[in-house]
Design a protein around this motif. Sequence first.
Motif, PDB file in Angstrom:
ATOM      1  N   VAL A  33    -114.981 109.990   2.874  1.00  0.00           N
ATOM      2  CA  VAL A  33    -116.223 109.614   3.537  1.00  0.00           C
ATOM      3  C   VAL A  33    -117.359 109.732   2.528  1.00  0.00           C
ATOM      4  N   ALA A  34    -118.019 108.614   2.245  1.00  0.00           N
ATOM      5  CA  ALA A  34    -119.150 108.610   1.316  1.00  0.00           C
ATOM      6  C   ALA A  34    -120.444 108.703   2.119  1.00  0.00           C
ATOM      7  N   ALA A  38    -125.490 114.025  -1.972  1.00  0.00           N
ATOM      8  CA  ALA A  38    -124.561 115.146  -2.138  1.00  0.00           C
ATOM      9  C   ALA A  38    -124.882 116.273  -1.160  1.00  0.00           C
ATOM     10  N   ASN A  39    -126.173 116.495  -0.865  1.00  0.00           N
ATOM     11  CA  ASN A  39    -126.557 117.527   0.115  1.00  0.00           C
ATOM     12  C   ASN A  39    -126.000 117.208   1.497  1.00  0.00           C
ATOM     13  N   GLN A  40    -126.088 115.959   1.894  1.00  0.00           N
ATOM     14  CA  GLN A  40    -125.551 115.572   3.200  1.00  0.00           C
ATOM     15  C   GLN A  40    -124.038 115.779   3.244  1.00  0.00           C
ATOM     16  N   ALA A  41    -123.361 115.473   2.150  1.00  0.00           N
ATOM     17  CA  ALA A  41    -121.912 115.676   2.088  1.00  0.00           C
ATOM     18  C   ALA A  41    -121.578 117.165   2.178  1.00  0.00           C
ATOM     19  N   LYS A  42    -122.359 117.988   1.484  1.00  0.00           N
ATOM     20  CA  LYS A  42    -122.129 119.438   1.505  1.00  0.00           C
ATOM     21  C   LYS A  42    -122.320 119.996   2.912  1.00  0.00           C
ATOM     22  N   ARG A  59    -105.679 121.021   8.016  1.00  0.00           N
ATOM     23  CA  ARG A  59    -106.786 120.171   7.566  1.00  0.00           C
ATOM     24  C   ARG A  59    -107.448 120.842   6.369  1.00  0.00           C
ATOM     25  N   SER A  60    -107.739 120.059   5.317  1.00  0.00           N
ATOM     26  CA  SER A  60    -108.436 120.609   4.158  1.00  0.00           C
ATOM     27  C   SER A  60    -109.526 119.638   3.714  1.00  0.00           C
ATOM     28  N   TYR A  61    -110.564 120.214   3.091  1.00  0.00           N
ATOM     29  CA  TYR A  61    -111.733 119.452   2.646  1.00  0.00           C
ATOM     30  C   TYR A  61    -111.991 119.707   1.177  1.00  0.00           C
ATOM     31  N   GLU A  62    -112.523 118.683   0.522  1.00  0.00           N
ATOM     32  CA  GLU A  62    -113.007 118.816  -0.850  1.00  0.00           C
ATOM     33  C   GLU A  62    -114.201 117.879  -0.966  1.00  0.00           C
ATOM     34  N   THR A  63    -115.279 118.369  -1.559  1.00  0.00           N
ATOM     35  CA  THR A  63    -116.478 117.551  -1.725  1.00  0.00           C
ATOM     36  C   THR A  63    -116.695 117.281  -3.205  1.00  0.00           C
ATOM     37  N   THR A  64    -116.840 116.007  -3.543  1.00  0.00           N
ATOM     38  CA  THR A  64    -117.122 115.588  -4.915  1.00  0.00           C
ATOM     39  C   THR A  64    -118.380 114.732  -4.876  1.00  0.00           C
ATOM     40  N   GLY A  65    -119.485 115.312  -5.317  1.00  0.00           N
ATOM     41  CA  GLY A  65    -120.747 114.568  -5.250  1.00  0.00           C
ATOM     42  C   GLY A  65    -121.113 114.269  -3.809  1.00  0.00           C
ATOM     43  N   ASP A 102    -132.302 115.492   9.564  1.00  0.00           N
ATOM     44  CA  ASP A 102    -132.426 115.499   8.104  1.00  0.00           C
ATOM     45  C   ASP A 102    -133.899 115.437   7.715  1.00  0.00           C
ATOM     46  N   GLU A 103    -134.296 116.336   6.836  1.00  0.00           N
ATOM     47  CA  GLU A 103    -135.690 116.410   6.410  1.00  0.00           C
ATOM     48  C   GLU A 103    -135.946 115.651   5.123  1.00  0.00           C
ATOM     49  N   GLY A 104    -134.891 115.227   4.439  1.00  0.00           N
ATOM     50  CA  GLY A 104    -135.071 114.641   3.139  1.00  0.00           C
ATOM     51  C   GLY A 104    -134.862 113.188   3.137  1.00  0.00           C
TER      52      GLY A 104
END
Length: 104
Positions: A33-34, A38-42, A59-65, A102-104
């Motif tokens: 999921v793009a 990066a903050n939103q993904a985190k 279930r596992s997660y990994e965030t790249t950018g 979201d504030e940004g």
Amino acid sequence: MSELMSAKAEAQSSPTSRCNAQQTFYMSCKIDVALPTANQAKYATMVLSVDQEVGKVHRSYETTGNVIHITLESTEAKMLRVAVSSFYDYLALALRCNQEFDEG
């Protein structure tokens, strides 16, 4: 037909195991999921990873950018389908909350 049967036999003969679970997972689904930032993904990963799957699903997660990589594994096709469907429901809710607050 024989190609399908040989592929099925290969999938059954080479399961993946998790050392933290006492089950063998035969089926998996990988979702990427793009998100815009990066903050939103985190934050989405933090929200989605709170509830762990129980029983026959891992279930596992990994965030790249700005991309979240999700892997769902299961011992049964039906349980994998339910887990994927539930994941998309949770993701839709997290994205709606992100748009709203979201504030940004």
